[in-house]
Design an enzyme around this catalytic site. Structure first.
Site, PDB file in Angstrom:
ATOM      1  N   MET A 131      -9.508  -2.299   2.532  1.00  0.00           N
ATOM      2  CA  MET A 131     -10.209  -3.596   2.594  1.00  0.00           C
ATOM      3  C   MET A 131      -9.542  -4.549   3.584  1.00  0.00           C
ATOM      4  SD  MET A 131     -12.004  -4.437  -0.913  1.00  0.00           S
ATOM      5  CE  MET A 131     -10.669  -5.202  -1.790  1.00  0.00           C
ATOM      6  N   LEU A 152      -3.861  -5.320   6.079  1.00  0.00           N
ATOM      7  CA  LEU A 152      -3.019  -4.116   6.086  1.00  0.00           C
ATOM      8  C   LEU A 152      -1.529  -4.459   5.988  1.00  0.00           C
ATOM      9  CD1 LEU A 152      -4.752  -1.872   8.796  1.00  0.00           C
ATOM     10  CD2 LEU A 152      -5.356  -2.209   6.403  1.00  0.00           C
ATOM     11  N   HIS A 166      -0.242   0.674   3.925  1.00  0.00           N
ATOM     12  CA  HIS A 166      -1.275   1.248   4.800  1.00  0.00           C
ATOM     13  C   HIS A 166      -0.633   1.996   5.974  1.00  0.00           C
ATOM     14  CE1 HIS A 166      -3.518  -2.212   2.912  1.00  0.00           C
ATOM     15  NE2 HIS A 166      -4.321  -1.189   2.638  1.00  0.00           N
ATOM     16  N   CYS A 195       3.616  -2.818  -2.678  1.00  0.00           N
ATOM     17  CA  CYS A 195       2.944  -3.533  -1.584  1.00  0.00           C
ATOM     18  C   CYS A 195       1.462  -3.669  -1.924  1.00  0.00           C
ATOM     19  CB  CYS A 195       3.082  -2.757  -0.276  1.00  0.00           C
ATOM     20  SG  CYS A 195       4.750  -2.720   0.329  1.00  0.00           S
ATOM     21  N   SER A 196       0.937  -4.860  -1.718  1.00  0.00           N
ATOM     22  CA  SER A 196      -0.464  -5.107  -2.000  1.00  0.00           C
ATOM     23  C   SER A 196      -0.919  -6.287  -1.154  1.00  0.00           C
ATOM     24  CB  SER A 196      -0.633  -5.430  -3.493  1.00  0.00           C
ATOM     25  OG  SER A 196      -1.888  -6.041  -3.717  1.00  0.00           O
ATOM     26  N   GLU A 203      -2.086   5.901  -3.723  1.00  0.00           N
ATOM     27  CA  GLU A 203      -1.958   6.131  -5.173  1.00  0.00           C
ATOM     28  C   GLU A 203      -1.826   4.811  -5.922  1.00  0.00           C
ATOM     29  OE1 GLU A 203       1.239   8.924  -5.810  1.00  0.00           O
ATOM     30  OE2 GLU A 203      -0.015  10.629  -5.234  1.00  0.00           O
ATOM     31  N   LYS A 204      -1.499   3.758  -5.195  1.00  0.00           N
ATOM     32  CA  LYS A 204      -1.342   2.435  -5.822  1.00  0.00           C
ATOM     33  C   LYS A 204      -2.580   2.112  -6.680  1.00  0.00           C
ATOM     34  CE  LYS A 204      -0.456  -2.177  -5.923  1.00  0.00           C
ATOM     35  NZ  LYS A 204      -1.776  -2.717  -5.968  1.00  0.00           N
TER      36      LYS A 204
END
Ligand code: DC
Length: 488
Positions: free
Chosen positions: A1, A4, A8, A162-163, A126-127
């Site tokens: 989305m 990044l 990513h 990380c998000s 996998e997050k």
């Protein structure tokens, strides 16, 4: 989305590496999907920065960054397209109940992305574990021609996953939010020590840090059904809210390394592919047939009468069976100090071994030894009863088979390579069918496909194709986080 980040970069790197073997391109899609946001969620405020996304994707090695408009994905608008509905069983835990319609929106856009790009491999983080499982099922159910690869969660130095949404946290909120990853890490340590995991206590700790907990659950990572963490591989996943910002994270609870069980009839090519597969995945290879063969050799060498229970028990009492790796990487087997690696492959042993394998005291002895060899996991074992008796809780169970004609052909070429006289194909096929009959009709631990085993029929497939398929299946049953597969 979009938005990044390091996670990513890792996905793009993995895709780049895989693309080398396939001379393929790496396409990075950036699309903030309106269908997966609820009416009160942050669609409008979701972080968007296409310039910086472009730079990051470019540096990570992407060939193309594709940032379609809503109209490119849904000509005529989202409501003029089919909407998919995720199966209830995959939607009634974790984020599903808290984000009604979210995963339907994810699945509905994913099918559009896949049909437009037609990738060979789809790389997902996998997050977003539940999303990964749902997309895998979508691909499986619709038989879409794409492989799905999950790539492990990347964390910041403070432990936080990380998000994109992390960037919306103020410094003080970040200090609070990091508690989720801390609690998860503590649970992993506790589980390793054998202590029980108390999710209610963990929730309290999170609340004390000023977080609102949507859920914190232990589920089977693949069926997403609630399980007790004491059971095999378990997903401990949580969602918290820190002010307006909702964050998810998870970890895996597992007390040993993965186990793979490969069963199947004689001559299906199990040994060759299992050895290669084990090497690629850095798992130990355990050929349990060799153990039955070694005992058969000893019985023949010492002239033990297999009907004489006392003699058999005496033999087993003093039995010292060792499987070791020789310096050239091959497996050697010794029995009572004699290296019998070569002798156990002779036709005399082959003709008698299935009969020996029906003897209960011998099966008990060898099964016990095999179980203890697998106590810490990290093994690919091949045999006849691995998935059913030896390692019934193996993460991946394969039933490898091929028609008896194909197996006879393979046996013939194997014997020829080893300079052994080749019987007629008809005789070989008959021998194979006889062994199948003996192995699958014996009373104890007969050869049969475990209920949860995946059947792989290898007619027409070469060794590398079978190994590649096994790796793909392993990746779909063991998170990369638990066991990184070096093949990409
Ligand atoms: O895979 P192989 O041909 O080397 O196995 C030799 C025999 O040993 C086979 O005919 C059946 C028996 N066996 C068994 O009963 N259980 C196992 N786990 C492995 C082999």
């Amino acid at each position: 989305m979009g938005g990044l980040h390091k996670g990513h970069t890792h996905l793009i790197n993995a895709a780049k590496l895989a693309s080398r073997d396939q001379s393929a391109s790496v396409v990075v899609s950036v699309f903030v999907n309106p269908l997966q946001f609820g009416p009160k969620e942050d669609f409008q405020n979701y972080p968007r920065d296409i310039e910086s996304d472009f730079d990051l994707a470019n540096e990570a090695g992407a060939s193309v960054i594709w940032a379609p408009t809503i109209n490119d994905i849904f000509p005529g608008g989202p409501s003029s397209h089919f909407n998919l509905k995720v199966p209830v069983e995959l939607n009634d835990h974790l984020c599903g109940p808290y984000r009604p319609g979210h995963f339907n929106g994810v699945a509905s856009v994913m099918i559009r992305l896949l049909t437009i790009i037609k990738p060979q491999i789809l790389f997902l983080g996998e997050k977003d574990w539940q999303q990964l499982i749902i997309i895998r099922r979508l691909v499986e159910d619709l038989d879409l021609p794409v492989k799905v690869r999950g790539i492990k969660t990347i964390r910041d130095p403070d432990g936080m996953a990380c998000s994109t949404r992390n960037e919306k946290l103020s410094p003080s909120q970040r200090l609070k939010a990091v508690e989720l990853s801390k609690q998860l890490a503590k649970a992993v340590e506790k589980n390793k020590k054998g202590d029980s995991i108390d999710t209610n206590h963990m929730k309290l700790e999170l609340k004390k840090s000023g977080l609102t907990v949507d859920y914190l659950e232990t589920v089977d990572p693949y069926s997403l059904k609630i399980i007790n963490p004491k059971e095999k591989l378990c997903l401990l996943a949580g969602a918290i809210r820190c002010g307006e910002i909702r964050l998810i994270d998870h970890t895996f609870l597992m007390t040993r390394k993965p186990l793979v069980a490969i069963d199947g009839p004689a001559g299906a090519g199990k040994s060759t592919v299992t050895r290669k597969f084990a090497e690629k995945l850095k798992l130990l290879y355990l050929d349990t047939g060799a153990m039955y063969r070694a005992v058969t050799w000893l019985i023949q060498d010492q002239n033990v009468d297999i009907k004489d229970k006392v003699a058999l028990n005496n033999m087993l009492k003093n039995l010292d069976l060792k499987l070791e790796k020789s310096p050239n990487g091959d497996q050697t087997i010794s029995i009572n100090g004699d290296n019998v690696t070569e002798q156990i492959r002779t036709s005399g042993v082959t003709a008698f071994v299935s009969q020996v394998a029906t003897i209960s005291s011998i099966r008990e002895f060898l099964t016990k030894q095999q179980k203890s060899m697998g106590i810490n996991g990290g093994i690919v074992a091949e045999g006849r009863d691995i998935g059913t008796s030896v390692f019934p809780d193996a993460e991946l169970k394969i039933y490898l088979t091929a028609s008896s004609k194909e197996r006879a052909l393979r046996r013939a070429s194997d014997l020829k390579k080893r300079g052994i006289q080749v019987p007629s194909l008809e005789d070989l096929e008959n021998q194979i069918q006889q062994r199948d009959e003996l192995d699958s009709t014996r009373d104890i631990s007969p050869l049969k496909k475990a209920e949860d085993a995946i059947e792989l029929k290898t007619d027409g497939m070469n060794i590398d194709e079978v190994v590649e398929k096994l790796i793909e299946l392993f990746q779909s049953k063991v998170p990369e986080e638990i066991w990184p597969s070096a093949s990409y």
